[in-house]
Write an enzyme that holds these catalytic residues in place. Structure first.
Site, PDB file in Angstrom:
ATOM      1  N   LEU A  45       6.870  -1.055  -6.284  1.00  0.00           N
ATOM      2  CA  LEU A  45       6.887  -0.049  -5.589  1.00  0.00           C
ATOM      3  C   LEU A  45       5.368   0.230  -5.655  1.00  0.00           C
ATOM      4  O   LEU A  45       4.756   0.321  -6.904  1.00  0.00           O
ATOM      5  CB  LEU A  45       7.638   1.084  -5.866  1.00  0.00           C
ATOM      6  N   ASP A  46       4.525   0.832  -4.562  1.00  0.00           N
ATOM      7  CA  ASP A  46       3.287   1.152  -4.752  1.00  0.00           C
ATOM      8  C   ASP A  46       2.968   2.722  -4.544  1.00  0.00           C
ATOM      9  O   ASP A  46       4.209   3.346  -4.382  1.00  0.00           O
ATOM     10  CB  ASP A  46       2.393   0.518  -3.581  1.00  0.00           C
ATOM     11  N   SER A  47       1.859   3.269  -4.485  1.00  0.00           N
ATOM     12  CA  SER A  47       1.798   4.584  -4.545  1.00  0.00           C
ATOM     13  C   SER A  47       2.358   5.437  -3.377  1.00  0.00           C
ATOM     14  O   SER A  47       2.990   6.284  -3.443  1.00  0.00           O
ATOM     15  CB  SER A  47       0.385   5.151  -4.755  1.00  0.00           C
ATOM     16  N   ASP A  49       4.980   3.905  -1.751  1.00  0.00           N
ATOM     17  CA  ASP A  49       6.472   3.956  -1.753  1.00  0.00           C
ATOM     18  C   ASP A  49       6.892   5.112  -2.819  1.00  0.00           C
ATOM     19  O   ASP A  49       7.938   5.786  -2.459  1.00  0.00           O
ATOM     20  CB  ASP A  49       6.996   2.449  -2.354  1.00  0.00           C
TER      21      ASP A  49
END
Length: 92
Positions: A45-47, A49
């Site tokens: 997960l990125d920021s 997400d």
């Protein structure tokens, strides 16, 4: 039902709901989302997400997740604990 057993049941229901929301956000099967699963390292997960997940959980549980609290979330278990704490504060 004893309050201890009720707490276990509530945590299980809470986990199941959160597991589904995280799986949807990460686009993985729910069985890949376990208590110890790392949000960034394991689920990638990125920021964006993580922000989407926070908003989804806020809507689902009618709570507010502070930016400071969100930054501290590393595992699925951290998310479940935070949501549980927020929900218990609402009951008081």
């Amino acid at each position: 039902m004893s309050s201890e057993k009720q707490g276990i049941v509530n945590n299980s229901i809470l986990f199941d709901t959160i597991q589904g929301k995280i799986a949807d956000t990460a686009k993985v099967p729910p069985f890949d989302v376990k208590w110890s699963t790392l949000l960034v390292e394991d689920l990638k997960l990125d920021s964006l997400d993580l922000a989407e997940l926070s908003m989804t959980l806020e809507t689902e549980f009618n709570i507010t997740i502070s930016d400071d609290a969100a930054i501290e979330l590393k595992t699925v278990g951290d998310v479940v604990r935070l949501i549980g704490q927020e929900l218990s504060l609402k009951k008081v």
